[in-house]
Design an enzyme around this catalytic site. Structure first.
Site, short mmCIF file in Angstrom:
data_model
loop_
_atom_site.label_atom_id
_atom_site.label_comp_id
_atom_site.label_asym_id
_atom_site.label_seq_id
_atom_site.Cartn_x
_atom_site.Cartn_y
_atom_site.Cartn_z
N ARG A 177 42.15 46.04 40.92
CA ARG A 177 42.54 44.62 41.02
C ARG A 177 44.05 44.55 40.97
O ARG A 177 44.74 45.53 40.77
CB ARG A 177 41.84 43.75 39.96
CG ARG A 177 41.51 44.35 38.64
CD ARG A 177 42.67 44.70 37.76
NE ARG A 177 43.63 43.61 37.66
CZ ARG A 177 44.90 43.76 37.37
NH1 ARG A 177 45.42 44.96 37.17
NH2 ARG A 177 45.72 42.73 37.28
N GLY A 178 44.54 43.32 41.16
CA GLY A 178 45.99 43.15 41.29
C GLY A 178 46.31 43.17 42.78
O GLY A 178 45.86 44.09 43.49
N ARG A 230 37.48 39.56 48.34
CA ARG A 230 38.16 38.58 47.47
C ARG A 230 39.07 37.71 48.35
O ARG A 230 39.72 38.25 49.26
CB ARG A 230 38.98 39.27 46.37
CG ARG A 230 38.15 39.92 45.29
CD ARG A 230 39.01 40.37 44.12
NE ARG A 230 39.28 39.30 43.18
CZ ARG A 230 40.10 39.44 42.13
NH1 ARG A 230 40.72 40.58 41.92
NH2 ARG A 230 40.31 38.43 41.30
N GLN A 284 42.66 40.66 31.39
CA GLN A 284 43.55 41.67 32.00
C GLN A 284 44.80 41.91 31.14
O GLN A 284 45.35 43.00 31.14
CB GLN A 284 43.98 41.24 33.40
CG GLN A 284 42.89 41.31 34.45
CD GLN A 284 42.16 39.99 34.59
OE1 GLN A 284 42.05 39.22 33.63
NE2 GLN A 284 41.64 39.70 35.77
N ASP A 308 49.77 36.48 43.66
CA ASP A 308 48.74 36.94 44.59
C ASP A 308 48.99 36.45 46.01
O ASP A 308 48.52 37.04 46.97
CB ASP A 308 47.36 36.50 44.12
CG ASP A 308 46.94 37.32 42.92
OD1 ASP A 308 47.39 37.00 41.81
OD2 ASP A 308 46.22 38.30 43.12
N LYS A 367 47.27 34.49 38.55
CA LYS A 367 46.12 34.38 37.64
C LYS A 367 46.07 33.01 36.96
O LYS A 367 47.10 32.49 36.53
CB LYS A 367 46.22 35.51 36.61
CG LYS A 367 45.13 35.56 35.57
CD LYS A 367 43.74 35.59 36.14
CE LYS A 367 43.50 36.75 37.08
NZ LYS A 367 42.27 36.57 37.89
#
Ligand code: MRU
Length: 345
Positions: free
Chosen positions: A46-47, A89, A196, A237, A248
């Site tokens: 992720r990220g 995603r 996270q 993102d 986030k």
């Protein structure tokens, strides 16, 4: 960094399973396209930048078994792989950026044999990987100029080595400042619902011997009021053409609090995170995740089973609340005008 978030050697794609950190450090191999898709979807990897690099290699995994020398069939298959991975995603634009780049290099070489195109695609994925490493380093150098010795920095989620193929974005700034001999203390938001910040940021900062203190998300405002936070640095993102930045969930709230307390609020991101097709952040697609992530905590029900839940994984911070955007090219300060477009070239 002492660990490789993503590794591709001898046609084998491996990642650290981030779902298991900090309890267990496990490397998993993704041999099938479905493994690649699921690893992104379930946040094993992720990220935003890491997802992009991983998806690029994912294309190579998807093509591994393809024996066809028929170019038309090959390109149909490639398209299917790309479209499938794009479904994993929706918010981090790096995923789409990397997949489109893979498709573009294949199309550019469409007259070559399918064996040659496969080799070119592996080379391109490795190039995306290497570039990400370099971008992280440059973001660190550019961002560290904004950091003073003694600064107490708040960060949210994980924008570190685990979220990229290099040293991170927001955390790269911190690593670089420390390397330059500056005294830095970090507050890490735990980042509900998937933690996270607690599981990953606290883990990697601790591993790098950075002074880190974990807080629950709802403690940030109180710390700011007490004068305990000098700067806020987060990742992104997707950044729209006007500088609105998705990150986030909870980032927007921090930016509002930062304004109230007159604390500089920085977003650190590579050029691959910019989406110039979107004028503003209002059109950034926001992922809505499963209700059970909110209804449960550490495997235990913490709310009635049937209760209604909202679980947006990201929010958008308007550019007016962002003091500057730190990229590998330079640090962009408001008013941006068209200056952000410089990250393109
Ligand atoms: O849901 P995640 O863990 O993929 O969300 C990650 C973030 O929001 C990061 O801050 C962002 O991707 C920047 S990573 C350098």
């Amino acid at each position: 960094m002492g660990f490789k978030t993503i590794d591709y050697e001898n046609d084998k794609l491996k990642i650290i399973d981030q779902r298991r950190l900090p309890g267990k450090f496990i490397i998993i191999e993704c041999n099938r396209l479905k493994d690649v898709y699921n690893s992104i979807k379930t946040l094993a990897v992720r990220g935003a930048p890491a997802i992009g690099v991983f998806a690029a290699y994912g294309v190579c995994v998807g093509l591994k078994g393809t024996k066809t020398s028929d170019r038309e069939k090959f390109f149909l298959h490639l398209n299917k792989i790309v479209e499938y991975l794009k479904e994993s995603r929706p918010t981090a634009v790096n995923l789409f950026w990397a997949l489109d780049r893979m498709k573009a290099i294949a199309c550019k070489n469409k007259d070559k044999s399918t064996i040659q195109i496969k080799k070119i695609l592996i080379k391109e994925a490795k190039c995306i990987h290497k570039e990400d490493e370099m971008m992280c380093k440059a973001i660190g150098i550019n961002g560290a100029r904004l950091i003073r010795s003694g600064d107490k920095i708040l960060t949210h989620c994980n924008a570190g080595a685990l979220a990229t193929a290099g040293s991170g974005t927001a955390l790269s700034v911190i690593y670089r400042a420390k390397q330059e001999g500056k005294r830095i203390a970090v507050y890490a938001d735990e980042t509900r619902p998937l933690l996270q910040g607690a599981r990953l940021t606290a883990w990697e900062l601790n591993k790098r011997k950075i002074d880190v203190t974990l807080i629950c998300d709802n403690m940030a405002g109180s710390l700011m009021k007490q004068g305990l936070i000098d700067k806020i640095v987060v990742g992104a993102d997707r950044i729209a053409a006007n500088g609105d930045a998705a990150n986030k969930i909870g980032t927007y709230g921090l930016a509002v609090l930062a304004k109230e307390h007159k604390i500089p609020f920085y977003v650190a991101a590579p050029s691959s995170t910019f989406d110039f097709t979107l004028k503003t952040g209002k059109d950034i697609p926001i992922e809505e995740r499963e209700p059970r992530e909110v209804r449960r905590f550490a495997g235990v029900d913490t709310a009635p089973k049937a209760i209604k839940v909202r679980n947006p994984a990201f929010d958008v911070t308007p550019s007016r609340l962002i003091t500057a955007i730190i990229t590998e090219k330079s640090v962009f300060k408001k008013p941006y005008g068209r200056s952000l477009e410089k990250v393109k070239g």
